[in-house]
Design a protein around this motif. Structure first.
Motif, PDB file in Angstrom:
ATOM      1  N   PRO A  40       0.901  -1.220  -0.093  1.00  0.00           N
ATOM      2  CA  PRO A  40      -0.021  -0.075   0.022  1.00  0.00           C
ATOM      3  C   PRO A  40       0.929   1.258   0.059  1.00  0.00           C
ATOM      4  CG  PRO A  40      -0.826  -1.587   1.516  1.00  0.00           C
ATOM      5  CD  PRO A  40       0.260  -2.079   0.943  1.00  0.00           C
ATOM      6  N   GLY A  41       0.444   2.209  -0.943  1.00  0.00           N
ATOM      7  CA  GLY A  41       1.241   3.383  -0.870  1.00  0.00           C
ATOM      8  C   GLY A  41       2.409   3.496  -1.945  1.00  0.00           C
ATOM      9  N   GLU A  42       2.999   2.115  -2.082  1.00  0.00           N
ATOM     10  CA  GLU A  42       3.998   1.957  -3.139  1.00  0.00           C
ATOM     11  C   GLU A  42       3.816   1.498  -4.465  1.00  0.00           C
ATOM     12  OE1 GLU A  42       7.882   0.428  -1.358  1.00  0.00           O
ATOM     13  OE2 GLU A  42       7.643  -0.836  -3.348  1.00  0.00           O
ATOM     14  N   ARG A  43       3.338   0.075  -4.249  1.00  0.00           N
ATOM     15  CA  ARG A  43       2.816  -0.367  -5.676  1.00  0.00           C
ATOM     16  C   ARG A  43       1.600  -1.091  -5.456  1.00  0.00           C
ATOM     17  NH1 ARG A  43       7.587  -2.777  -7.381  1.00  0.00           N
ATOM     18  NH2 ARG A  43       8.538  -1.162  -6.114  1.00  0.00           N
ATOM     19  N   PHE A  44       0.762  -1.334  -6.708  1.00  0.00           N
ATOM     20  CA  PHE A  44      -0.395  -2.033  -6.799  1.00  0.00           C
ATOM     21  C   PHE A  44      -0.398  -2.848  -8.112  1.00  0.00           C
ATOM     22  CE2 PHE A  44      -4.609  -2.747  -7.860  1.00  0.00           C
ATOM     23  CZ  PHE A  44      -5.094  -3.583  -6.563  1.00  0.00           C
ATOM     24  N   MET A  45      -0.687  -4.058  -8.134  1.00  0.00           N
ATOM     25  CA  MET A  45      -0.539  -4.823  -9.487  1.00  0.00           C
ATOM     26  C   MET A  45      -1.445  -5.929  -9.286  1.00  0.00           C
ATOM     27  SD  MET A  45       3.701  -4.850  -9.873  1.00  0.00           S
ATOM     28  CE  MET A  45       4.032  -5.539  -8.165  1.00  0.00           C
ATOM     29  N   VAL A  46      -1.875  -6.197 -10.514  1.00  0.00           N
ATOM     30  CA  VAL A  46      -2.997  -7.385 -10.513  1.00  0.00           C
ATOM     31  C   VAL A  46      -2.648  -8.331 -11.753  1.00  0.00           C
ATOM     32  CG1 VAL A  46      -5.413  -7.848 -10.882  1.00  0.00           C
ATOM     33  CG2 VAL A  46      -4.720  -5.737  -9.794  1.00  0.00           C
ATOM     34  N   LEU A  47      -2.753  -9.565 -11.571  1.00  0.00           N
ATOM     35  CA  LEU A  47      -2.444 -10.392 -12.770  1.00  0.00           C
ATOM     36  C   LEU A  47      -3.626 -11.285 -12.702  1.00  0.00           C
ATOM     37  CD1 LEU A  47      -0.503 -11.886 -14.379  1.00  0.00           C
ATOM     38  CD2 LEU A  47       0.186 -13.352 -12.202  1.00  0.00           C
ATOM     39  N   LEU A  48      -4.045 -11.315 -14.166  1.00  0.00           N
ATOM     40  CA  LEU A  48      -5.127 -12.343 -14.490  1.00  0.00           C
ATOM     41  C   LEU A  48      -4.716 -13.381 -15.380  1.00  0.00           C
ATOM     42  CD1 LEU A  48      -7.740  -9.735 -15.750  1.00  0.00           C
ATOM     43  CD2 LEU A  48      -7.539 -10.731 -13.355  1.00  0.00           C
ATOM     44  N   SER A  49      -4.960 -14.581 -15.221  1.00  0.00           N
ATOM     45  CA  SER A  49      -4.410 -15.724 -16.035  1.00  0.00           C
ATOM     46  C   SER A  49      -5.384 -16.614 -16.838  1.00  0.00           C
ATOM     47  CB  SER A  49      -3.178 -16.347 -15.401  1.00  0.00           C
ATOM     48  OG  SER A  49      -3.767 -16.884 -14.146  1.00  0.00           O
ATOM     49  N   ALA A  50      -4.848 -16.868 -17.969  1.00  0.00           N
ATOM     50  CA  ALA A  50      -5.727 -17.859 -18.745  1.00  0.00           C
ATOM     51  C   ALA A  50      -4.958 -18.799 -19.668  1.00  0.00           C
ATOM     52  CB  ALA A  50      -6.453 -17.280 -19.946  1.00  0.00           C
ATOM     53  N   GLY A  51      -5.470 -19.913 -19.902  1.00  0.00           N
ATOM     54  CA  GLY A  51      -4.562 -21.080 -20.361  1.00  0.00           C
ATOM     55  C   GLY A  51      -4.218 -22.134 -19.453  1.00  0.00           C
ATOM     56  N   ASN A  52      -3.223 -23.121 -19.943  1.00  0.00           N
ATOM     57  CA  ASN A  52      -2.925 -24.409 -19.028  1.00  0.00           C
ATOM     58  C   ASN A  52      -2.885 -23.735 -17.641  1.00  0.00           C
ATOM     59  OD1 ASN A  52      -1.182 -26.148 -17.771  1.00  0.00           O
ATOM     60  ND2 ASN A  52      -1.484 -27.178 -19.742  1.00  0.00           N
ATOM     61  N   LEU A  53      -3.542 -24.443 -16.620  1.00  0.00           N
ATOM     62  CA  LEU A  53      -3.559 -23.918 -15.164  1.00  0.00           C
ATOM     63  C   LEU A  53      -2.420 -24.390 -14.616  1.00  0.00           C
ATOM     64  CD1 LEU A  53      -5.137 -22.859 -12.712  1.00  0.00           C
ATOM     65  CD2 LEU A  53      -5.932 -25.292 -12.420  1.00  0.00           C
ATOM     66  N   SER A  54      -1.625 -25.537 -15.128  1.00  0.00           N
ATOM     67  CA  SER A  54      -0.379 -26.013 -14.318  1.00  0.00           C
ATOM     68  C   SER A  54       0.569 -24.939 -14.666  1.00  0.00           C
ATOM     69  CB  SER A  54       0.048 -27.348 -14.760  1.00  0.00           C
ATOM     70  OG  SER A  54       0.465 -27.198 -15.861  1.00  0.00           O
ATOM     71  N   ILE A  55       0.625 -24.599 -15.862  1.00  0.00           N
ATOM     72  CA  ILE A  55       1.571 -23.269 -16.258  1.00  0.00           C
ATOM     73  C   ILE A  55       1.359 -22.157 -15.515  1.00  0.00           C
ATOM     74  CG2 ILE A  55       2.373 -21.927 -18.139  1.00  0.00           C
ATOM     75  CD1 ILE A  55       1.740 -24.125 -20.055  1.00  0.00           C
ATOM     76  N   ARG A  97      10.763 -19.065 -17.328  1.00  0.00           N
ATOM     77  CA  ARG A  97      11.459 -19.963 -16.639  1.00  0.00           C
ATOM     78  C   ARG A  97      10.679 -21.264 -16.656  1.00  0.00           C
ATOM     79  NH1 ARG A  97      15.933 -19.230 -13.617  1.00  0.00           N
ATOM     80  NH2 ARG A  97      15.486 -16.849 -14.067  1.00  0.00           N
ATOM     81  N   VAL A  98       9.284 -21.117 -16.528  1.00  0.00           N
ATOM     82  CA  VAL A  98       8.315 -22.279 -16.395  1.00  0.00           C
ATOM     83  C   VAL A  98       8.418 -22.998 -17.884  1.00  0.00           C
ATOM     84  CG1 VAL A  98       5.974 -22.900 -16.508  1.00  0.00           C
ATOM     85  CG2 VAL A  98       6.733 -21.238 -14.873  1.00  0.00           C
ATOM     86  N   HIS A  99       8.636 -22.149 -18.986  1.00  0.00           N
ATOM     87  CA  HIS A  99       8.780 -22.846 -20.361  1.00  0.00           C
ATOM     88  C   HIS A  99       9.993 -23.875 -20.333  1.00  0.00           C
ATOM     89  CE1 HIS A  99       9.729 -23.210 -24.884  1.00  0.00           C
ATOM     90  NE2 HIS A  99       8.283 -23.492 -24.782  1.00  0.00           N
ATOM     91  N   GLU A 100      11.153 -23.185 -19.732  1.00  0.00           N
ATOM     92  CA  GLU A 100      12.320 -23.985 -19.771  1.00  0.00           C
ATOM     93  C   GLU A 100      12.092 -25.455 -18.780  1.00  0.00           C
ATOM     94  OE1 GLU A 100      15.544 -21.724 -17.753  1.00  0.00           O
ATOM     95  OE2 GLU A 100      15.387 -20.190 -19.234  1.00  0.00           O
ATOM     96  N   GLN A 101      11.335 -25.099 -17.646  1.00  0.00           N
ATOM     97  CA  GLN A 101      11.292 -26.371 -16.896  1.00  0.00           C
ATOM     98  C   GLN A 101      10.478 -27.491 -17.760  1.00  0.00           C
ATOM     99  OE1 GLN A 101       9.768 -24.558 -13.030  1.00  0.00           O
ATOM    100  NE2 GLN A 101      11.656 -23.602 -12.635  1.00  0.00           N
ATOM    101  N   ASP A 102       9.049 -26.763 -17.934  1.00  0.00           N
ATOM    102  CA  ASP A 102       7.932 -27.853 -18.461  1.00  0.00           C
ATOM    103  C   ASP A 102       7.957 -28.021 -19.906  1.00  0.00           C
ATOM    104  OD1 ASP A 102       7.710 -27.910 -15.775  1.00  0.00           O
ATOM    105  OD2 ASP A 102       5.726 -26.882 -15.575  1.00  0.00           O
ATOM    106  N   GLY A 103       8.405 -26.940 -20.566  1.00  0.00           N
ATOM    107  CA  GLY A 103       8.320 -26.914 -22.061  1.00  0.00           C
ATOM    108  C   GLY A 103       8.417 -28.149 -22.761  1.00  0.00           C
ATOM    109  N   PRO A 104       9.675 -28.819 -22.764  1.00  0.00           N
ATOM    110  CA  PRO A 104      10.077 -29.916 -23.370  1.00  0.00           C
ATOM    111  C   PRO A 104       9.217 -31.046 -23.111  1.00  0.00           C
ATOM    112  CG  PRO A 104      12.117 -29.045 -22.498  1.00  0.00           C
ATOM    113  CD  PRO A 104      10.761 -28.229 -21.849  1.00  0.00           C
ATOM    114  N   ALA A 105       8.794 -31.443 -21.829  1.00  0.00           N
ATOM    115  CA  ALA A 105       8.050 -32.540 -21.485  1.00  0.00           C
ATOM    116  C   ALA A 105       6.665 -32.231 -22.035  1.00  0.00           C
ATOM    117  CB  ALA A 105       7.876 -32.637 -19.780  1.00  0.00           C
TER     118      ALA A 105
END
Lengths: 274, 274
Positions: A40-55, A97-105
């Protein structure tokens, strides 16, 4: 699927997300898709996500610890970033980073690396900003001309946003517009479901207290669902039907239209199409 | 892309198609997607097509000569079929023939064999029928519960169809509904374009004289485009905005909602998501 919308107005930001996740029609669950990051007073950010839930769950987890190099200075995180642009770069880095970890599999299993996110907010000293982040970790920013982003099942609800939203739309009207857009989506698509998370952020406040969790008992959303459908039908009925006989119609359907031939009519088996 | 809609009502059938075809944004052309097969007094059939244009043009060409075996009797064509069911089987067979001819080369080029069609009409002695034909040549039929089909860019325009159409909708009202649905699609998607082909078929007539080619000068469609957008905005504005302060709102946004937690808010870098 999912449906999320983020809007950047002169007056502030509006975020709305549903909470349905499905892996086929027989595996439907409720997962919330909105995450708020606030000092509060310094930063306020919101993230909404769609797509593969594990990602997207992995991205959210990693985002808390993700750092990007900053020369000799302390690495940049979403908690120390001096601009929303730097903060969204951190988010893009978390996606990669998630792509590096999970992308190939995932690729080996024939599954797309599919995630898209809306990320917006304000950091003290800077204007509000709103971004759409793709699954490659790249992103685009909302502008005056294009003041909203949608992710997920976006098409059913786009026409009303296209017709109503401009940067000067007041915040609560934009919230109403997002809810109407969500209503159209819920009506036409099973893969989007309640409860909804609605957040309205007022420019410069660096915090939000306007947060609502909307379920099927919410009086305001119930009113929207009933009223919008009814009024739409009334408006629809009030528009004159097309008149084939011409007659005295104010807006004849069969006007002179010399420039185009009627569509092709075939009347015998031997007739060729072209 | 394309947007086509076909509706089966108690009173008759309504068909509407756009005429934009694009192979990327820099290759946009006008191709009509409606074809009428008519032997007045005996059979009346309409075909709307979406998908790869080379496929649907080939299907239309082949459909004129396609035959399916019929035991010792004369093979069945769309011109001698005794039922719409047989006629749509001929269409499915034409799709499969194009697939045999072009499928392997398209697959080798990495191109999907992508086509979907709406086919409906009436043959003397039988009720009207409406089918959706897939690219494998299989098909489904409209019922009382699901009385319309869409192909192509269908999502933007689906909500109004969902809200208005039932089997008892009058023909001209259904035509108006299809045009409003097309208007929403045109507004939100560049890949759908004028002119439109509109055809209204009255049950039992076995011919149609209600055919309109609608371009941007058409007075009726111009009226729809202006009026619908304006009225939608008026209805939208007439709905109360959400009230965050509660107060005396008839429909409070912030109702008691004990069943769900607000979405997750993170306030420090060390906080874990779960």
């Amino acid at each position: 699927m999912t449906y999320c919308v983020g809007v950047r107005l002169n007056a502030g930001l509006v975020f709305l997300s549903d909470s349905r996740t499905n892996a086929g029609l027989d595996a439907i669950s409720t997962f919330r898709k909105m995450m708020v990051y606030e000092k509060p007073g310094e930063r306020f950010m919101v993230l909404l996500s769609a797509g593969n839930l594990s990602i997207s769950q992995s991205v959210r987890e990693i985002l808390q610890v993700e750092k990007i190099p900053n020369g000799d200075d302390e690495p940049i995180t979403i908690w120390n970033a001096k601009s929303m642009f730097d903060a969204v770069r951190v988010l893009g880095s978390a996606v990669r980073r998630v792509h590096e970890q999970d992308g190939p599999a995932l690729r080996a299993a024939g599954i797309d690396f599919n995630c898209s996110m809306i990320f917006g907010g304000q950091i003290a000293g800077e204007a509000m900003r709103l971004f759409l982040v793709y699954s490659a970790g790249n992103f685009i920013e909302a502008t005056r001309e294009t003041c909203f982003f949608q992710v997920g099942e976006s098409k059913y609800g786009k026409p009303i946003l296209d017709r109503v939203l401009t940067p000067t739309t007041p915040l609560d009207e934009a919230a109403k517009c997002a809810l109407v857009s969500m209503d159209s989506t819920l009506k036409s698509n099973l893969s989007v479901g309640l409860p909804l998370d609605l957040l309205v952020y007022e420019e410069g406040t660096l915090k939000s207290e306007r947060i609502a969790v909307i379920d099927e008992h919410n009086p305001y959303f119930k009113m929207i669902r009933t009223t919008w459908g009814e009024r739409l039908r009334e408006v629809f009925e009030a528009i004159e039907d097309p008149r084939w006989d011409g007659g005295d119609a104010a807006h004849p359907l069969l006007a002179e239209s010399a420039r185009f031939e009627p569509m092709r009519k075939i009347t015998t088996p031997d007739e060729r199409i072209v």
